[in-house]
Design a protein around this motif. Sequence first.
Motif, PDB file in Angstrom:
ATOM      1  N   TYR A  86     -66.709  -4.963 -75.692  1.00 35.00           N
ATOM      2  CA  TYR A  86     -67.650  -6.086 -75.818  1.00 35.00           C
ATOM      3  C   TYR A  86     -68.873  -5.747 -74.974  1.00 35.00           C
ATOM      4  CZ  TYR A  86     -63.514  -8.521 -77.529  1.00 35.00           C
ATOM      5  OH  TYR A  86     -62.396  -8.891 -78.237  1.00 35.00           O
ATOM      6  N   SER A  87     -70.007  -5.535 -75.630  1.00 37.60           N
ATOM      7  CA  SER A  87     -71.177  -5.039 -74.906  1.00 37.60           C
ATOM      8  C   SER A  87     -71.705  -6.046 -73.874  1.00 37.60           C
ATOM      9  CB  SER A  87     -72.286  -4.659 -75.887  1.00 37.60           C
ATOM     10  OG  SER A  87     -72.535  -5.739 -76.747  1.00 37.60           O
ATOM     11  N   HIS A  94     -63.731  -7.350 -68.800  1.00 31.68           N
ATOM     12  CA  HIS A  94     -62.859  -6.783 -69.833  1.00 31.68           C
ATOM     13  C   HIS A  94     -61.409  -6.792 -69.364  1.00 31.68           C
ATOM     14  CE1 HIS A  94     -66.263  -5.053 -72.129  1.00 31.68           C
ATOM     15  NE2 HIS A  94     -65.391  -5.058 -73.113  1.00 31.68           N
TER      16      HIS A  94
ATOM     17  N   ARG B   7     -62.601 -17.790 -74.353  1.00 27.60           N
ATOM     18  CA  ARG B   7     -63.726 -16.858 -74.483  1.00 27.60           C
ATOM     19  C   ARG B   7     -64.638 -17.281 -75.637  1.00 27.60           C
ATOM     20  NH1 ARG B   7     -65.350 -12.444 -77.300  1.00 27.60           N
ATOM     21  NH2 ARG B   7     -66.822 -11.181 -76.131  1.00 27.60           N
ATOM     22  N   GLN B  11     -68.451 -18.400 -75.172  1.00 28.74           N
ATOM     23  CA  GLN B  11     -69.367 -17.484 -75.843  1.00 28.74           C
ATOM     24  C   GLN B  11     -70.353 -18.259 -76.734  1.00 28.74           C
ATOM     25  OE1 GLN B  11     -68.732 -14.536 -74.644  1.00 28.74           O
ATOM     26  NE2 GLN B  11     -70.467 -13.578 -75.649  1.00 28.74           N
ATOM     27  N   GLU B  81     -65.384  -8.880 -84.928  1.00 25.34           N
ATOM     28  CA  GLU B  81     -64.474  -8.081 -84.080  1.00 25.34           C
ATOM     29  C   GLU B  81     -63.748  -7.005 -84.884  1.00 25.34           C
ATOM     30  OE1 GLU B  81     -62.663  -9.115 -80.688  1.00 25.34           O
ATOM     31  OE2 GLU B  81     -63.297 -11.199 -80.574  1.00 25.34           O
ATOM     32  N   GLU B  84     -66.522  -4.323 -85.517  1.00 24.18           N
ATOM     33  CA  GLU B  84     -66.863  -3.549 -84.305  1.00 24.18           C
ATOM     34  C   GLU B  84     -65.634  -2.951 -83.634  1.00 24.18           C
ATOM     35  OE1 GLU B  84     -69.267  -6.145 -81.916  1.00 24.18           O
ATOM     36  OE2 GLU B  84     -71.002  -5.879 -83.222  1.00 24.18           O
ATOM     37  N   THR B  86     -63.339  -4.137 -81.888  1.00 24.35           N
ATOM     38  CA  THR B  86     -62.799  -4.732 -80.663  1.00 24.35           C
ATOM     39  C   THR B  86     -61.502  -5.480 -80.973  1.00 24.35           C
ATOM     40  OG1 THR B  86     -64.302  -6.564 -81.020  1.00 24.35           O
ATOM     41  CG2 THR B  86     -64.943  -4.957 -79.366  1.00 24.35           C
TER      42      THR B  86
END
Lengths: 301, 229
Positions: A86-87, A94, B7, B11, B81, B84, B86
């Motif tokens: 996650y940038s 993290h 999160r 976010q 996600e 990417e 993740t």
Amino acid sequence: MNAIEVKNLRKSYGETAVIQGVDLTVKQGEILGFLGRNGAGKSAFINILTGIIRPTGGSFSILGCRGLSDQVKKRIGVMPDYSTLYSSMTALEHLQYFSEVSGKKKSTNQCLRVLALVGLDGDARKKAGKFSFGMKKKLGIAAAMIHNPELLFLDEPTSGLDAESVLHIQQLIQDLHKQGKTIFMTSHNLHEVEKLCHRIAIMKEGRIVKAGTMEQLRAHCRSTITVSLKHLPVPKMQTAMLYDWLEGFGTEVEAQETSTRVTIDAEEKIAQVIRAFNQCKVDILRVEVDEPTLEEIFLEE
Amino acid sequence: MYSIAKREFFQLFKSIKSILIIALLLLTTYYAAKFADVIIAIAELSSEEAKDAHTAGLLFFMLLFGQLFVMALSHDVMNREIYERTMRFLVTRTSRTSIIAGKFLGVWLFWFSCVTAAFLVTIVFSKHFNLFLLAQTISLFTFQVALAVLLSVIIPKPAFSMFIGVMAGIAFPFFGFWAAFLQDSWYSALRFLSPYTYLIRDDYTFLVVFIGSAAMLLAANELFKRREC
């Protein structure tokens, strides 16, 4: 108990078979090196074992449990091949997040300790978006071990790292093994695999073509042995007789005044070569037997 | 699940888009509530009719633009996600059902906070709290968030889900209201798919909207279990 047991595992995408009936066992506490050329199916195999993709057929058990249950997920650590992070999150965030998702929330100090183990303690509060490829790899390893798992899957843990970092991570892998952890790692660095792993499996076109300890692989690979001898000069009267005999005995002979290389086809013949020199009253200074390296074993496939 | 929800929730508050949408929601609600008394006087509404006039701005916002704003903020709640990669870190740590549930809960809590805050604004002017209306609004955004999660699992690329999401967000109220009033035609059964069908009634049929949301989440979960990350 075996840490991993795989039976007849298969994965296909339409007509293309990526994994073709793989059987493999990894004992608890060992480091298994998983080798193969690009596209051999290594990452697909790891991805199946770690729940990223679903197999088409076959079965596997991890840490004694069939398949990959949620309870088992808490006991394994995975560093996927692409360490995309996650940038907008820092290295510390993290680890806090991943430990929380794993159900074993770690304190800031515990996370900082793990970051120090991979050499990222100075970058704990930097955002992962600003990390280099090598730093992302290190953070990927830290994320895999943050919840203190019993079994670690590391997909090319040292690729893209500088020499110093490679040594650092290799030492870390050895330390993890000393703590009793089982490690399943892939790598393109054959010297690294030879140095770290207790057993090696080589995958080709979705099948495991060789598996065993380095000794077992060597024995399997060894069709010829090259013996190199350093010796005092052979007396002129004996030269013809000795080299004629060697040429008849070995498959290839390279002779110089004080060194000889003989290629033979069986390990038992090494003693006979030495005896032949002794009978000619030639003092042998050094004997070297060229064993096949992992590179040669790998390339043979 | 809760860590993923936490999160996702925080976010959502970090992006400019969400701050603008929250501001728009609160301002619409505030000014609609503030001028509600003037409208009540001009329209000569009875006290019964005027009871919920202060929430008109909020309801207008959620009914017409709710889906559009939910999609604008959360069209990529799952596929970003996956795209990417993740997601690989998550699926190797927890169950896929926990991931879906966590993502849904995070987005749902965001909208719950926003709508509750907007309702509190209306109380300042109306001095009256209508729990029934709040429950109806919750059912609506629950449906909208579940639809966003489902679309985000079905559509693999975030850019594509953004486009489809905006289209769906614009079409949603038009289709929803049109379908809700369908009668005596062979396709009138479509009205059962629209949440508005259940929301325009002043009874507890709006609870059906929660069932529809649960069905979409179950579908999203089954699809996600089969998805490669």
